[in-house]
Motif scaffolding. Structure first.
Motif, PDB file in Angstrom:
ATOM      1  N   UNK A 115      44.774  40.816  50.172  1.00 34.76           N
ATOM      2  CA  UNK A 115      44.741  39.369  49.923  1.00 34.76           C
ATOM      3  C   UNK A 115      43.428  38.846  50.492  1.00 34.76           C
ATOM      4  N   UNK A 116      42.582  38.284  49.615  1.00 40.05           N
ATOM      5  CA  UNK A 116      41.265  37.840  50.093  1.00 40.05           C
ATOM      6  C   UNK A 116      41.113  36.326  50.081  1.00 40.05           C
ATOM      7  N   UNK A 117      42.059  35.629  49.434  1.00 43.12           N
ATOM      8  CA  UNK A 117      41.985  34.168  49.449  1.00 43.12           C
ATOM      9  C   UNK A 117      43.376  33.579  49.282  1.00 43.12           C
ATOM     10  N   UNK A 118      43.725  32.686  50.158  1.00 46.15           N
ATOM     11  CA  UNK A 118      44.998  31.965  50.043  1.00 46.15           C
ATOM     12  C   UNK A 118      44.872  30.671  50.823  1.00 46.15           C
ATOM     13  N   UNK A 119      45.423  29.561  50.291  1.00 45.05           N
ATOM     14  CA  UNK A 119      45.309  28.307  51.048  1.00 45.05           C
ATOM     15  C   UNK A 119      46.218  28.257  52.271  1.00 45.05           C
ATOM     16  N   UNK A 120      47.185  29.197  52.360  1.00 44.01           N
ATOM     17  CA  UNK A 120      48.097  29.087  53.507  1.00 44.01           C
ATOM     18  C   UNK A 120      48.527  30.406  54.125  1.00 44.01           C
ATOM     19  N   UNK A 121      47.939  31.502  53.675  1.00 42.92           N
ATOM     20  CA  UNK A 121      48.334  32.791  54.253  1.00 42.92           C
ATOM     21  C   UNK A 121      47.106  33.523  54.798  1.00 42.92           C
ATOM     22  N   UNK A 122      47.302  34.302  55.870  1.00 46.96           N
ATOM     23  CA  UNK A 122      46.147  35.048  56.397  1.00 46.96           C
ATOM     24  C   UNK A 122      45.784  36.202  55.460  1.00 46.96           C
ATOM     25  N   UNK A 123      44.510  36.587  55.447  1.00 50.22           N
ATOM     26  CA  UNK A 123      44.109  37.759  54.670  1.00 50.22           C
ATOM     27  C   UNK A 123      44.878  38.970  55.198  1.00 50.22           C
ATOM     28  N   UNK A 124      45.071  39.938  54.346  1.00 50.57           N
ATOM     29  CA  UNK A 124      45.814  41.124  54.785  1.00 50.57           C
ATOM     30  C   UNK A 124      45.771  42.208  53.737  1.00 50.57           C
ATOM     31  N   UNK A 125      46.274  43.369  54.108  1.00 47.01           N
ATOM     32  CA  UNK A 125      46.235  44.511  53.197  1.00 47.01           C
ATOM     33  C   UNK A 125      47.523  45.309  53.333  1.00 47.01           C
ATOM     34  N   UNK A 126      48.084  45.707  52.196  1.00 46.69           N
ATOM     35  CA  UNK A 126      49.338  46.483  52.232  1.00 46.69           C
ATOM     36  C   UNK A 126      49.240  47.650  51.249  1.00 46.69           C
ATOM     37  N   UNK A 127      50.214  48.567  51.374  1.00 48.66           N
ATOM     38  CA  UNK A 127      50.311  49.670  50.411  1.00 48.66           C
ATOM     39  C   UNK A 127      51.528  49.444  49.533  1.00 48.66           C
ATOM     40  N   UNK A 128      51.422  49.810  48.267  1.00 52.66           N
ATOM     41  CA  UNK A 128      52.587  49.768  47.375  1.00 52.66           C
ATOM     42  C   UNK A 128      52.412  50.882  46.356  1.00 52.66           C
ATOM     43  N   UNK A 129      53.324  50.987  45.399  1.00 50.95           N
ATOM     44  CA  UNK A 129      53.154  52.059  44.419  1.00 50.95           C
ATOM     45  C   UNK A 129      53.477  51.568  43.014  1.00 50.95           C
ATOM     46  N   UNK A 130      52.907  52.276  42.040  1.00 45.44           N
ATOM     47  CA  UNK A 130      53.240  52.003  40.640  1.00 45.44           C
ATOM     48  C   UNK A 130      53.908  53.261  40.090  1.00 45.44           C
ATOM     49  N   UNK A 131      55.168  53.111  39.722  1.00 47.74           N
ATOM     50  CA  UNK A 131      55.941  54.255  39.230  1.00 47.74           C
ATOM     51  C   UNK A 131      56.401  53.938  37.805  1.00 47.74           C
ATOM     52  N   UNK A 132      57.127  54.865  37.216  1.00 43.86           N
ATOM     53  CA  UNK A 132      57.671  54.631  35.876  1.00 43.86           C
ATOM     54  C   UNK A 132      58.585  53.409  35.880  1.00 43.86           C
ATOM     55  N   UNK A 133      59.287  53.187  37.001  1.00 40.97           N
ATOM     56  CA  UNK A 133      60.197  52.032  37.104  1.00 40.97           C
ATOM     57  C   UNK A 133      59.430  50.733  37.306  1.00 40.97           C
ATOM     58  N   UNK A 134      58.176  50.833  37.738  1.00 46.92           N
ATOM     59  CA  UNK A 134      57.370  49.629  37.947  1.00 46.92           C
ATOM     60  C   UNK A 134      56.780  49.550  39.340  1.00 46.92           C
TER      61      UNK A 134
END
Ligand SMILES: Nc1ncnc2c1ncn2[C@@H]1O[C@H](COP(=O)(O)OP(=O)(O)OP(=O)(O)O)[C@@H](O)[C@H]1O
Ligand SMILES: [Mg+2]
Length: 347
Positions: free
Chosen positions: A322-341
């Motif tokens: 997340x590099x820009x938000x009017x109300x949240x701190x910048x941050x970085x997370x991991x997630x995945x893209x699978x056949x289910x989504x």
């Protein structure tokens, strides 16, 4: 997973999207507002001197409601053939007077904020980064290199919009990458009828930038119950059509108009706006941080409310920053893209 879904369902079980955020600022309850609305004549019919031809022209250009006119500028209305400066001024004044676009107190914003809800991404970590999901009433940009998963995320959000918001989706496809079978797979994974989901997505295949802008405006006037508008991708046509330096100013002006139209509509309809964007290498070269940046320059950067950068990892792993938000701190997370989504990344 199940936890997030239940939460989203609960949040969205109230009739949230019937009215724009501004109208929530009125002291009237949602119920009385709706009743009044159904008895009210359409705005344009109530303005003396606006005949059926002018009315039709305004409607076709996307200015059929008082909300749309209230947020328009005079020059936008006079661009429509047959609309004189005086008529435009009258329409805007009347619409603003009836739409309560005047000055407000800070406390009124608290009421407006409560009408905005979050659309789940499908991953708890991703939702947490976004304070619950993608917010209604503004535009979120998802940028990243090709193959990082931008279009996959858009498919997931479309399915989630139908499942959790019970609302329709507009999908402006500039690259020909909308895939019905991905919708089917993601819908099945959420145990929702794929046919129902598909029937609630209106896809506009845009063949050039002008077509993209026209389709967006047309779709937004045609589809009645929009919960999500996707533009995938925002810049591809603009980039290829306006290649030379001499055309840059014109390109930026058009993008600005296109994006601010989408942005206003997300506010009026209280729906989620999602634009995907390509990236290019920073010309200056940098020693730390991301070597890429989203294309479209300051116009895009300023107009979108929230910016996310997606990066591809090994196999199904992805990171979202997340590099820009009017109300949240910048941050970085991991997630995945699978056949289910889109899902959480499990090591
Ligand atoms: N059925 C599927 N099952 C699992 N993963 C898939 C499936 N289909 C696509 N993907 C993943 O998604 C990737 C493609 O992602 P996507 O098309 O969203 O990229 P993009 O960021 O939109 O790229 P572009 O900039 O070219 O539009 C594939 O490379 C693959 O990793
Ligand atoms: Mg794509």
């Amino acid at each position: 997973m199940a936890k997030v879904e239940t939460k989203e369902k609960k949040i969205t079980s109230k009739p949230i999207k019937e009215i724009p955020p501004e109208s929530a600022i009125n002291k009237k309850s949602t119920k009385s507002k709706k009743t009044t609305q159904s008895l009210e004549k359409p705005f344009l019919e109530t303005i003396a001197g606006i005949g059926p031809t002018t009315r039709k022209r305004l409607e076709e250009a996307g200015y059929g409601s008082k909300e749309a006119i209230a947020l328009a500028t005079r020059s936008q209305l006079t661009e429509i053939s047959g609309i004189a400066e005086k008529t435009a001024a009258l329409l805007i004044r009347e619409a603003r007077a009836r739409f309560d676009l005047g000055l407000k107190k800070g406390t009124d914003y608290e009421v407006a904020a409560k009408t905005r809800v979050k659309l789940t991404t499908g991953s708890e970590a991703f939702n947490e980064l976004l304070g619950g999901g993608l917010e209604t009433g503004s535009v979120t940009e998802i940028a990243g290199e090709n193959g990082c998963g931008k279009t996959q995320i858009a498919h997931q959000l479309a399915v989630n919009c139908v499942k959790y918001f019970d609302q329709d989706v507009i999908w402006i496809d500039s690259e020909g990458t909308f895939r019905f079978n991905r919708i089917v797979q993601m819908a099945q994974a959420l145990e929702i009828d794929p046919e129902v989901v598909l029937s609630r997505i209106t896809v506009g295949r845009a063949y050039n930038s002008e077509h993209q802008m026209a389709l967006t405006e047309e779709a937004l006037t045609m589809v009645p119950n929009v919960g999500l508008i996707v533009v995938d991708s925002l810049m591809s046509h603009f980039r290829s059509e306006f290649a030379g330096r001499g055309t840059l100013a014109e390109r930026q002006q058009l993008i600005g108009r296109h994006l601010s139209f989408i942005s206003k509509q997300t506010e009026i309809l209280n729906c989620v706006g999602l634009v995907t964007n390509q990236v290019s290498a920073r010309p200056d070269g940098i020693f730390f941080g991301d070597p890429n940046r989203p294309v479209g320059g300051n116009v895009v950067g300023h107009t979108v409310t929230t910016r996310l950068m997606i990066r591809k990892g090994k196999d199904i792993k992805r990171t979202a920053t997340l590099t820009k938000s009017p109300e949240l701190p910048d941050g970085k997370i991991e997630f995945s893209i699978t056949t289910e989504g889109v899902r959480d990344y499990k090591k």
